[in-house]
Write a protein that holds these residues in place. Structure first.
Motif, PDB file in Angstrom:
ATOM      1  N   LEU A   1      17.977 -21.205  59.903  1.00  0.00           N
ATOM      2  CA  LEU A   1      18.796 -21.332  59.099  1.00  0.00           C
ATOM      3  C   LEU A   1      20.372 -21.643  59.432  1.00  0.00           C
ATOM      4  O   LEU A   1      21.100 -22.648  59.110  1.00  0.00           O
ATOM      5  CB  LEU A   1      18.518 -21.058  57.700  1.00  0.00           C
ATOM      6  N   SER A   2      20.646 -20.519  59.660  1.00  0.00           N
ATOM      7  CA  SER A   2      22.074 -19.972  60.042  1.00  0.00           C
ATOM      8  C   SER A   2      22.739 -21.050  61.140  1.00  0.00           C
ATOM      9  O   SER A   2      23.689 -21.529  61.184  1.00  0.00           O
ATOM     10  CB  SER A   2      22.260 -18.872  60.463  1.00  0.00           C
TER      11      SER A   2
ATOM     12  N   GLY B   1       4.594 -14.486  65.369  1.00  0.00           N
ATOM     13  CA  GLY B   1       4.048 -13.469  64.189  1.00  0.00           C
ATOM     14  C   GLY B   1       3.440 -14.426  63.195  1.00  0.00           C
ATOM     15  O   GLY B   1       3.398 -15.696  63.038  1.00  0.00           O
ATOM     16  N   THR B   2       3.032 -13.614  62.038  1.00  0.00           N
ATOM     17  CA  THR B   2       2.614 -14.090  60.769  1.00  0.00           C
ATOM     18  C   THR B   2       3.143 -13.483  59.455  1.00  0.00           C
ATOM     19  O   THR B   2       3.815 -12.391  59.790  1.00  0.00           O
ATOM     20  CB  THR B   2       0.768 -13.978  60.842  1.00  0.00           C
TER      21      THR B   2
ATOM     22  N   TRP C   1      10.322  -7.606  59.624  1.00  0.00           N
ATOM     23  CA  TRP C   1      11.521  -7.876  60.031  1.00  0.00           C
ATOM     24  C   TRP C   1      11.598  -9.608  60.332  1.00  0.00           C
ATOM     25  O   TRP C   1      12.621 -10.154  60.170  1.00  0.00           O
ATOM     26  CB  TRP C   1      12.396  -7.107  60.878  1.00  0.00           C
ATOM     27  N   TRP C   2      10.676  -9.827  60.920  1.00  0.00           N
ATOM     28  CA  TRP C   2      10.582 -11.292  61.526  1.00  0.00           C
ATOM     29  C   TRP C   2      10.561 -12.391  60.611  1.00  0.00           C
ATOM     30  O   TRP C   2      11.071 -13.467  60.818  1.00  0.00           O
ATOM     31  CB  TRP C   2       9.569 -11.380  62.636  1.00  0.00           C
ATOM     32  N   LEU C   3      10.254 -11.911  59.326  1.00  0.00           N
ATOM     33  CA  LEU C   3      10.182 -12.924  58.022  1.00  0.00           C
ATOM     34  C   LEU C   3      11.487 -13.338  57.594  1.00  0.00           C
ATOM     35  O   LEU C   3      11.701 -14.359  57.067  1.00  0.00           O
ATOM     36  CB  LEU C   3       9.188 -12.377  57.207  1.00  0.00           C
ATOM     37  N   VAL C   4      12.560 -12.413  58.029  1.00  0.00           N
ATOM     38  CA  VAL C   4      13.826 -12.645  57.723  1.00  0.00           C
ATOM     39  C   VAL C   4      14.674 -13.131  58.965  1.00  0.00           C
ATOM     40  O   VAL C   4      15.537 -14.081  58.841  1.00  0.00           O
ATOM     41  CB  VAL C   4      14.336 -11.421  57.064  1.00  0.00           C
ATOM     42  N   ALA C   5      14.368 -12.474  60.118  1.00  0.00           N
ATOM     43  CA  ALA C   5      15.344 -12.622  61.331  1.00  0.00           C
ATOM     44  C   ALA C   5      15.184 -14.059  61.579  1.00  0.00           C
ATOM     45  O   ALA C   5      16.054 -14.878  62.133  1.00  0.00           O
ATOM     46  CB  ALA C   5      15.099 -11.551  62.202  1.00  0.00           C
TER      47      ALA C   5
ATOM     48  N   MET D   1       9.566 -18.531  53.279  1.00  0.00           N
ATOM     49  CA  MET D   1       9.093 -17.686  54.398  1.00  0.00           C
ATOM     50  C   MET D   1      10.075 -16.242  54.231  1.00  0.00           C
ATOM     51  O   MET D   1       9.501 -15.296  54.437  1.00  0.00           O
ATOM     52  CB  MET D   1       9.606 -18.248  55.781  1.00  0.00           C
ATOM     53  N   ILE D   2      11.296 -16.491  53.827  1.00  0.00           N
ATOM     54  CA  ILE D   2      12.265 -15.262  54.071  1.00  0.00           C
ATOM     55  C   ILE D   2      11.647 -14.507  52.735  1.00  0.00           C
ATOM     56  O   ILE D   2      11.854 -13.240  52.609  1.00  0.00           O
ATOM     57  CB  ILE D   2      13.793 -15.814  53.824  1.00  0.00           C
ATOM     58  N   ALA D   3      11.203 -14.956  51.631  1.00  0.00           N
ATOM     59  CA  ALA D   3      10.737 -14.436  50.459  1.00  0.00           C
ATOM     60  C   ALA D   3       9.710 -13.600  50.673  1.00  0.00           C
ATOM     61  O   ALA D   3       9.404 -12.649  50.228  1.00  0.00           O
ATOM     62  CB  ALA D   3      10.199 -15.407  49.197  1.00  0.00           C
ATOM     63  N   GLY D   4       8.988 -13.680  51.764  1.00  0.00           N
ATOM     64  CA  GLY D   4       7.666 -12.830  52.341  1.00  0.00           C
ATOM     65  C   GLY D   4       8.284 -11.519  52.403  1.00  0.00           C
ATOM     66  O   GLY D   4       7.384 -10.336  52.350  1.00  0.00           O
TER      67      GLY D   4
END
Length: 361
Positions: free
Chosen positions: A339-340, A71-72, A329-333, A318-321
């Motif tokens: 990271l996890s 994704g983007t 959702w993919w910007l967090v997941a 990226m997560i801040a997006g």
């Protein structure tokens, strides 16, 4: 180091979780090193405004363009490319920072544990010169660069001023020490309270929350990778110093160390030849635990856009997006999962090594 290799070899054969964690870390490090040669279709900051917020594994992309497999984001930047380059950024920051912080903490903690408050004697002339040099460095290395930056000076001027302050302070100490030794009072030696000074310094620094200290320092320091690394080193050495001090106090009471002391060995030999091999193992375990904490902190700072440049490729950025489009959702997941997994792998690696070291005692 040979003992650590034997421990890792034994854990590789008996602990499947350790094996998976080590394989993941080695694979992630290899990918981060091989990034310039990987056939990636998009760069980390390359924009594709025709494909913003494209979901992962989208098959509706035109055939004449490369797909964004993961994704983007809101500017059309490829998530897969940013994940890989974010791993390189994370290790580029965390590894040197934790290595330098561990070295500083190991040195100060071992010296404090070995010398205590009455075993290290320094001339009063040197102590007076060090005090003047410290005051000089505080003015020319901290206050003056901050003043220049607030007036719009370039980062190069900021950096050169700091380097000049370090050199000037050292030259001042070297020049003043022989002059002060001519005075009868300053020529005498006095015990230097190494342990007490280190404990008070750690108490002062740890009394301020790490994130608050970084916020204050980031407000007066230009947001660059070097500045962020220096800020993290200044806040991460205390844990290793406390561990090294406690281990040094324990080693000092062991029979072999008391025997070496009774034979008249110098303090330097006692520290390097007899204490350091026993200090390295717990410090290396603390290094891997601290590495996991640094990865989390770096991602947090990038998410909050504190002390880092806006063009820095990071998992936190990226997560801040997600703040501009909660449906993406993919910007967090995806970056959150990577990271996890990385933090979990480091924690698993450290846990098994620590458990093995404790069982051997």
């Amino acid at each position: 180091m040979k003992n650590l290799w034997h421990i890792a070899h034994a854990l590789w054969q008996t602990a499947p979780a350790f094996r998976l964690a080590l394989l993941y870390l080695v694979l992630l490090a290899a990918v981060a090193l091989a990034l310039p040669w990987l056939p990636l279709a998009y760069g980390p900051n390359e924009l594709d405004l025709e494909q913003i917020y494209q979901a992962p594994f989208g098959w509706e992309t035109e055939t004449d363009k490369s797909r964004h497999w993961l994704g983007t984001d809101g500017l059309g930047r490829d998530v897969l490319s940013n994940i890989l380059y974010g791993a390189r950024t994370a290790f580029t920051i965390s590894l040197p920072v934790m290595a330098l912080a561990s070295l500083i903490g190991l040195t100060l903690g071992a010296m404090a544990g070995l010398y205590g408050n009455r075993r290290l004697y320094l001339s009063r002339a040197l102590l007076a010169a060090l005090l003047i040099g410290l005051l000089t460095f505080a003015y020319y290395g901290i206050y003056l660069p901050t003043l220049l930056f607030s007036q719009g000076a370039d980062y190069a001027d900021f950096l050169l001023t700091g380097i000049a302050a370090v050199l000037f302070s050292l030259l001042l100490v070297l020049a003043l020490t022989p002059l002060f030794k001519r005075l009868p009072y300053l020529k005498k030696k006095s015990p230097f309270p190494t342990d007490e000074l280190l404990l008070r310094l750690i108490e002062v620094q740890t009394s301020i929350p790490r994130l608050v200290l970084i916020l204050v320092l980031a407000a007066i320091v230009p947001p660059t990778l070097l500045a962020l690394s220096v800020l993290l080193v200044l806040t991460f050495w205390t844990g290793t110093a406390r561990l090294a001090r406690a281990e040094m106090l324990r080693i000092r009471e062991l029979p072999f160390f008391e025997a070496a002391t009774s034979l008249g060995y110098t303090q330097k030999r006692l520290l390097v030849r007899h204490a350091l091999p026993h200090l390295l193992r717990p410090v290396l375990v603390a290094f891997s635990f601290g590495l996991a904490g640094l990865l989390m902190l770096e991602s947090t700072l990038s998410f909050l856009n504190i002390g880092v440049s806006t063009d820095l490729v990071s998992w936190g950025r990226m997560i801040a997006g997600i703040r501009t489009n909660t449906a993406a959702w993919w910007l967090v997941a995806i970056p959150g999962a990577v990271l996890s997994l990385t933090v979990l792998a480091l924690q698993t690696f450290s846990y098994y090594v620590l458990r093995t070291l404790q069982n051997k005692k």
